[in-house]
Design a protein around this motif. Sequence first.
Motif, PDB file in Angstrom:
ATOM      1  N   CYS A  89       1.140  -1.613   0.211  1.00  0.00           N
ATOM      2  CA  CYS A  89      -0.215   0.115   0.031  1.00  0.00           C
ATOM      3  C   CYS A  89       1.194   1.372   0.204  1.00  0.00           C
ATOM      4  O   CYS A  89       1.651   1.452   0.599  1.00  0.00           O
ATOM      5  CB  CYS A  89      -0.850  -0.112   1.305  1.00  0.00           C
ATOM      6  SG  CYS A  89      -1.600  -1.540   1.326  1.00  0.00           S
ATOM      7  N   VAL A  90       0.149   2.189  -0.925  1.00  0.00           N
ATOM      8  CA  VAL A  90       0.787   2.940  -0.901  1.00  0.00           C
ATOM      9  C   VAL A  90       0.279   4.701  -0.581  1.00  0.00           C
ATOM     10  O   VAL A  90      -1.106   4.745  -1.612  1.00  0.00           O
ATOM     11  CB  VAL A  90       0.894   3.916  -2.452  1.00  0.00           C
ATOM     12  CG1 VAL A  90       2.427   5.035  -1.900  1.00  0.00           C
ATOM     13  CG2 VAL A  90       2.451   2.755  -2.207  1.00  0.00           C
ATOM     14  N   THR A  91       0.278   5.598   0.434  1.00  0.00           N
ATOM     15  CA  THR A  91      -0.661   7.040   0.819  1.00  0.00           C
ATOM     16  C   THR A  91      -0.386   7.621   0.109  1.00  0.00           C
ATOM     17  O   THR A  91       1.056   8.416   0.536  1.00  0.00           O
ATOM     18  CB  THR A  91      -1.376   6.756   1.985  1.00  0.00           C
ATOM     19  OG1 THR A  91      -1.550   5.665   2.409  1.00  0.00           O
ATOM     20  CG2 THR A  91      -1.885   7.859   2.169  1.00  0.00           C
ATOM     21  N   PHE A 127       0.516   4.502  -7.963  1.00  0.00           N
ATOM     22  CA  PHE A 127       0.617   3.222  -8.578  1.00  0.00           C
ATOM     23  C   PHE A 127       2.189   2.957  -9.740  1.00  0.00           C
ATOM     24  O   PHE A 127       2.367   1.862  -9.035  1.00  0.00           O
ATOM     25  CB  PHE A 127      -0.719   3.379  -9.959  1.00  0.00           C
ATOM     26  CG  PHE A 127      -0.229   1.801 -10.579  1.00  0.00           C
ATOM     27  CD1 PHE A 127      -0.957   1.009  -9.981  1.00  0.00           C
ATOM     28  CD2 PHE A 127       0.525   1.998 -12.060  1.00  0.00           C
ATOM     29  CE1 PHE A 127      -1.140  -0.232 -10.844  1.00  0.00           C
ATOM     30  CE2 PHE A 127       0.032   1.226 -13.101  1.00  0.00           C
ATOM     31  CZ  PHE A 127      -0.104  -0.351 -12.292  1.00  0.00           C
ATOM     32  N   MET A 128       2.790   4.074 -10.043  1.00  0.00           N
ATOM     33  CA  MET A 128       4.110   4.260 -10.331  1.00  0.00           C
ATOM     34  C   MET A 128       4.791   3.484  -9.263  1.00  0.00           C
ATOM     35  O   MET A 128       5.974   2.674  -9.424  1.00  0.00           O
ATOM     36  CB  MET A 128       4.727   5.356 -11.149  1.00  0.00           C
ATOM     37  CG  MET A 128       4.341   6.134 -12.005  1.00  0.00           C
ATOM     38  SD  MET A 128       4.893   5.276 -13.484  1.00  0.00           S
ATOM     39  CE  MET A 128       3.058   3.752 -14.022  1.00  0.00           C
ATOM     40  N   LYS A 129       5.179   3.732  -7.765  1.00  0.00           N
ATOM     41  CA  LYS A 129       5.884   3.461  -6.948  1.00  0.00           C
ATOM     42  C   LYS A 129       5.727   1.594  -6.716  1.00  0.00           C
ATOM     43  O   LYS A 129       6.834   1.259  -6.312  1.00  0.00           O
ATOM     44  CB  LYS A 129       5.206   3.965  -4.818  1.00  0.00           C
ATOM     45  CG  LYS A 129       6.057   5.518  -5.682  1.00  0.00           C
ATOM     46  CD  LYS A 129       6.012   5.795  -4.128  1.00  0.00           C
ATOM     47  CE  LYS A 129       6.312   7.054  -3.925  1.00  0.00           C
ATOM     48  NZ  LYS A 129       7.531   6.882  -3.412  1.00  0.00           N
ATOM     49  N   LEU A 130       4.148   1.219  -6.922  1.00  0.00           N
ATOM     50  CA  LEU A 130       3.841   0.263  -6.989  1.00  0.00           C
ATOM     51  C   LEU A 130       5.041  -0.252  -8.084  1.00  0.00           C
ATOM     52  O   LEU A 130       5.110  -2.015  -7.205  1.00  0.00           O
ATOM     53  CB  LEU A 130       2.590   0.354  -6.482  1.00  0.00           C
ATOM     54  CG  LEU A 130       1.660   0.765  -5.507  1.00  0.00           C
ATOM     55  CD1 LEU A 130       0.583   0.063  -4.995  1.00  0.00           C
ATOM     56  CD2 LEU A 130       2.452  -0.551  -4.710  1.00  0.00           C
ATOM     57  N   ASP A 168      11.165   0.674  -1.633  1.00  0.00           N
ATOM     58  CA  ASP A 168      10.539   2.029  -1.553  1.00  0.00           C
ATOM     59  C   ASP A 168       9.976   2.749   0.088  1.00  0.00           C
ATOM     60  O   ASP A 168       9.101   1.304   0.487  1.00  0.00           O
ATOM     61  CB  ASP A 168       9.422   2.644  -2.374  1.00  0.00           C
ATOM     62  CG  ASP A 168       8.965   4.017  -2.688  1.00  0.00           C
ATOM     63  OD1 ASP A 168       9.285   4.566  -1.498  1.00  0.00           O
ATOM     64  OD2 ASP A 168       8.356   4.667  -3.088  1.00  0.00           O
ATOM     65  N   PRO A 169      10.182   3.889   1.207  1.00  0.00           N
ATOM     66  CA  PRO A 169      10.092   3.780   2.336  1.00  0.00           C
ATOM     67  C   PRO A 169       8.771   4.271   2.266  1.00  0.00           C
ATOM     68  O   PRO A 169       7.616   4.099   3.270  1.00  0.00           O
ATOM     69  CB  PRO A 169      11.096   4.750   3.178  1.00  0.00           C
ATOM     70  CG  PRO A 169      11.443   5.102   2.165  1.00  0.00           C
ATOM     71  CD  PRO A 169      11.348   4.507   0.638  1.00  0.00           C
ATOM     72  N   ASP A 170       8.212   5.020   1.797  1.00  0.00           N
ATOM     73  CA  ASP A 170       6.923   4.750   0.687  1.00  0.00           C
ATOM     74  C   ASP A 170       5.181   3.468   0.852  1.00  0.00           C
ATOM     75  O   ASP A 170       4.720   4.306   1.043  1.00  0.00           O
ATOM     76  CB  ASP A 170       6.323   6.109  -0.643  1.00  0.00           C
ATOM     77  CG  ASP A 170       6.564   7.423  -0.223  1.00  0.00           C
ATOM     78  OD1 ASP A 170       7.425   7.674   1.372  1.00  0.00           O
ATOM     79  OD2 ASP A 170       7.599   8.233  -0.773  1.00  0.00           O
ATOM     80  N   ILE A 171       6.042   2.530   0.482  1.00  0.00           N
ATOM     81  CA  ILE A 171       5.423   1.296   0.226  1.00  0.00           C
ATOM     82  C   ILE A 171       5.114   0.724   2.033  1.00  0.00           C
ATOM     83  O   ILE A 171       6.010   0.374   2.492  1.00  0.00           O
ATOM     84  CB  ILE A 171       5.897   0.331  -0.557  1.00  0.00           C
ATOM     85  CG1 ILE A 171       5.687   0.731  -2.322  1.00  0.00           C
ATOM     86  CG2 ILE A 171       4.692  -0.624  -0.972  1.00  0.00           C
ATOM     87  CD1 ILE A 171       6.530   0.451  -3.348  1.00  0.00           C
ATOM     88  N   HIS A 172       4.685  -0.085   1.944  1.00  0.00           N
ATOM     89  CA  HIS A 172       3.974  -0.551   3.928  1.00  0.00           C
ATOM     90  C   HIS A 172       2.912  -1.802   2.863  1.00  0.00           C
ATOM     91  O   HIS A 172       2.036  -1.954   2.029  1.00  0.00           O
ATOM     92  CB  HIS A 172       2.925   0.651   4.506  1.00  0.00           C
ATOM     93  CG  HIS A 172       3.820   1.752   4.736  1.00  0.00           C
ATOM     94  ND1 HIS A 172       4.759   1.694   5.574  1.00  0.00           N
ATOM     95  CD2 HIS A 172       3.732   2.798   4.093  1.00  0.00           C
ATOM     96  CE1 HIS A 172       5.122   3.439   5.240  1.00  0.00           C
ATOM     97  NE2 HIS A 172       4.683   4.158   4.637  1.00  0.00           N
ATOM     98  N   ILE A 173       3.579  -3.134   3.789  1.00  0.00           N
ATOM     99  CA  ILE A 173       2.615  -3.663   3.478  1.00  0.00           C
ATOM    100  C   ILE A 173       1.843  -4.068   4.249  1.00  0.00           C
ATOM    101  O   ILE A 173       2.602  -4.347   6.077  1.00  0.00           O
ATOM    102  CB  ILE A 173       4.040  -5.670   3.209  1.00  0.00           C
ATOM    103  CG1 ILE A 173       5.149  -5.439   2.364  1.00  0.00           C
ATOM    104  CG2 ILE A 173       2.365  -6.974   3.012  1.00  0.00           C
ATOM    105  CD1 ILE A 173       4.757  -5.156   1.310  1.00  0.00           C
TER     106      ILE A 173
END
Length: 165
Positions: free
Chosen positions: A19-21, A35-38, A94-99
């Motif tokens: 997830c990314v916010t 979506f690009m980060k994911l 990427d630290p913005d992405i959390h599982i």
Amino acid sequence: QCEEAAYEERRYPAGKWACVTMGEPMYEQSISLSFMKLMRYICKENSVGCHLGMTVPVLNEIHLTKEGTELEREVLTAYYLPGEFQQNPPVPMDPDIHITERAPLRVITRVFYGMTTEETILREINVFWELLGPTETVLRGTYIVASYENPSIPQRRNEIWFICQ
């Protein structure tokens, strides 16, 4: 000739999601950047260094303002991890992405086609409320937009999900 159902109820099991916010000025900017980060995470920027494989739908969880006339800026974009990565998800670079482990979910869903903009989403939410009529069985103010196809497809399939309480 069959009429297509106006909406349907579905249940989704618990599972792990990346997830990314984002809280950009426009909804479209938030989902595009998220979506690009994911995609970078899916395509190798992860602790196992391999392509994870795409799953659908990609979810965008949105919240309406108190007045219910516009979207809050913060949008959570979520990608369901493929089965082989559910037990041991690769760590994002990427630290913005959390599982996140998401609880089982029961939704009432309705299909719509085309671009997902703040305007189209608000319209779809209003149409859906008109179809459902007064009910206390679903949350108000929090919704999910589920996308099944690449954003570049002009008439892509989307769904609006009302979350059951």
